[in-house]
Design a protein around this motif. Sequence first.
Motif, short mmCIF file in Angstrom:
data_model
loop_
_atom_site.label_atom_id
_atom_site.label_comp_id
_atom_site.label_asym_id
_atom_site.label_seq_id
_atom_site.Cartn_x
_atom_site.Cartn_y
_atom_site.Cartn_z
N GLU A 1 14.98 -37.94 14.61
CA GLU A 1 15.81 -37.27 13.55
C GLU A 1 17.22 -37.52 13.69
OE1 GLU A 1 14.83 -33.32 12.38
OE2 GLU A 1 12.99 -33.19 13.38
N ARG A 2 17.87 -37.66 12.53
CA ARG A 2 19.35 -38.20 12.77
C ARG A 2 20.15 -36.97 11.87
NH1 ARG A 2 17.66 -40.46 16.21
NH2 ARG A 2 17.84 -42.34 16.71
N GLU A 3 19.63 -36.05 11.17
CA GLU A 3 20.33 -35.08 10.36
C GLU A 3 21.05 -34.16 11.26
OE1 GLU A 3 18.21 -33.14 7.69
OE2 GLU A 3 16.63 -32.67 9.06
N LEU A 4 22.01 -33.39 10.73
CA LEU A 4 22.68 -32.32 11.48
C LEU A 4 21.37 -31.20 11.81
CD1 LEU A 4 25.88 -31.79 9.48
CD2 LEU A 4 25.32 -33.36 11.49
N VAL A 5 21.64 -30.39 12.60
CA VAL A 5 20.99 -29.12 13.07
C VAL A 5 21.17 -28.24 12.21
CG1 VAL A 5 20.06 -27.72 14.80
CG2 VAL A 5 20.84 -30.17 15.41
N HIS A 6 20.47 -27.88 11.16
CA HIS A 6 20.70 -26.97 10.26
C HIS A 6 19.87 -25.35 10.68
CE1 HIS A 6 22.23 -29.75 7.44
NE2 HIS A 6 21.02 -30.40 7.59
N GLU A 7 18.91 -25.43 11.35
CA GLU A 7 18.41 -24.27 11.87
C GLU A 7 18.16 -24.27 13.33
OE1 GLU A 7 14.72 -23.53 9.63
OE2 GLU A 7 15.75 -22.97 7.90
N PRO A 8 19.34 -24.09 14.08
CA PRO A 8 19.23 -24.14 15.56
C PRO A 8 18.56 -23.18 16.32
CG PRO A 8 21.34 -23.18 14.89
CD PRO A 8 20.63 -23.36 13.49
N ASP A 9 17.87 -23.63 17.32
CA ASP A 9 17.30 -22.41 18.21
C ASP A 9 18.25 -21.81 19.08
OD1 ASP A 9 14.34 -23.37 18.13
OD2 ASP A 9 15.42 -25.12 18.27
N ILE A 10 19.25 -22.45 19.33
CA ILE A 10 20.59 -22.06 20.37
C ILE A 10 21.80 -22.28 19.73
CG2 ILE A 10 21.61 -22.07 22.55
CD1 ILE A 10 18.95 -22.99 23.39
N VAL A 11 22.65 -21.26 19.65
CA VAL A 11 24.16 -21.63 19.20
C VAL A 11 25.09 -21.08 20.36
CG1 VAL A 11 25.94 -20.85 17.84
CG2 VAL A 11 23.79 -21.13 16.62
N ILE A 12 26.01 -22.15 20.61
CA ILE A 12 26.97 -21.99 21.68
C ILE A 12 28.29 -21.76 21.01
CG2 ILE A 12 28.17 -22.97 23.48
CD1 ILE A 12 25.59 -24.84 24.18
N VAL A 13 29.05 -20.80 21.33
CA VAL A 13 30.39 -20.49 20.99
C VAL A 13 31.39 -20.61 21.75
CG1 VAL A 13 31.88 -18.83 19.44
CG2 VAL A 13 29.23 -18.95 19.13
N LEU A 14 32.61 -21.46 21.79
CA LEU A 14 33.40 -21.90 22.76
C LEU A 14 34.56 -21.33 22.77
CD1 LEU A 14 33.14 -25.77 22.88
CD2 LEU A 14 32.01 -24.14 24.45
N ASP A 15 34.80 -20.59 21.45
CA ASP A 15 36.01 -19.86 21.26
C ASP A 15 35.78 -18.20 21.17
OD1 ASP A 15 38.26 -18.63 19.29
OD2 ASP A 15 38.97 -20.23 20.26
N PRO A 16 36.61 -17.55 21.97
CA PRO A 16 36.46 -15.92 21.80
C PRO A 16 36.58 -15.35 20.55
CG PRO A 16 38.36 -16.39 23.09
CD PRO A 16 37.64 -17.65 22.82
N LEU A 17 37.66 -15.85 19.61
CA LEU A 17 37.93 -15.46 18.34
C LEU A 17 36.90 -15.90 17.29
CD1 LEU A 17 41.58 -16.10 18.28
CD2 LEU A 17 40.43 -13.81 18.14
N LEU A 18 36.22 -16.85 17.51
CA LEU A 18 34.87 -17.26 16.46
C LEU A 18 33.89 -16.53 16.87
CD1 LEU A 18 35.08 -21.15 16.74
CD2 LEU A 18 35.76 -19.73 14.79
N SER A 19 33.90 -15.99 18.02
CA SER A 19 32.57 -15.19 18.32
C SER A 19 32.72 -13.70 17.69
CB SER A 19 32.84 -14.77 19.95
OG SER A 19 33.64 -13.82 20.00
N LYS A 20 33.98 -13.41 16.72
CA LYS A 20 33.98 -12.20 15.84
C LYS A 20 33.47 -12.75 14.57
CE LYS A 20 37.47 -9.67 16.19
NZ LYS A 20 38.92 -9.31 16.00
N GLU A 21 33.06 -14.10 14.22
CA GLU A 21 32.86 -14.21 12.92
C GLU A 21 31.16 -14.28 12.82
OE1 GLU A 21 34.85 -14.93 10.87
OE2 GLU A 21 36.79 -15.39 11.88
N GLN A 22 30.76 -13.38 12.20
CA GLN A 22 29.25 -13.21 11.56
C GLN A 22 28.49 -14.68 11.50
OE1 GLN A 22 27.16 -11.00 12.45
NE2 GLN A 22 25.32 -12.15 11.62
#
Length: 272
Positions: free
Chosen positions: A60-81
């Motif tokens: 597959e070459r498209e973006l991952v639209h329905e991820p199994d895992i999400v990683i959030v590197l920024d603490p302020l982004l972690s406030k975003e639903q």
Amino acid sequence: MLGIRIHGRGGQGAVTASRLLADASYRDGKFSQAIPMYGTERRGAPLVAFVRIDDIRVRERELVHEPDIVIVLDPLLSKEQSVASGIKKGGLLIVNSHLPPEKVPIAGDIRIASVDATKIALDTLKRPITNTAILGAFSKVVGFPSMESIEKSIHNQFPGRIGEMNIVAIRQSYSEASLPVQATHKEAELDAPEVGVPGYGVLKDVSSWRVFTPIIDLDQCTGCKACWLFCPETAIKWENLLPEIEYRKCKGCGICVEECNVKCISFERVVV
């Protein structure tokens, strides 16, 4: 196939994290694919990268639209639903946050793990570059790639002293990461804007980009205007012959701190 989406900001190494994760997985005998998503992003702007990992060749070459895992590197982004948008039912969210996972303000039928990657990065790298500082948490929570493979990938990407510093970061992250728990918040409790707009000029407020906030000691200021001259966001104005920071425009780049001739501007970490 395991689909992974990485949320970060320009300068935090989200794209490098995707490559390291794919490379370390390959070293563990998996097939992997890293997908950077480039656009108009710049330092401080929200961006995403993607990884696919499987036991068979990834075609597959498209973006991952329905991820199994999400990683959030920024603490302020972690406030975003919206960082949990599209994640599969029962999926995993690994966030950079000083909060325990049960208090992270994200809702959904997902599991959440947390680690204070910013603190680890500052302790080990002396800079808030959190990409490697969260990979140790990924290895601990997910069970792969092995720490040995991650360390080999880091040595390959960052030879010498920089690589050793990053290895200290991933080991500390592995040690301090929490194990995942079921998200406890409800959707109705949360109200957050979407992630992904490109920056000031489109947004009227980019204050959420900051990891550090500049503070001016006006008693020490000589009025040289170096901070005003070098600020790339025109976030500094002059009132009564003294500088004043318009914090809605300030993304925390630190240029004013570096350029101040009398060092009257200090940085304070934003803790959320």
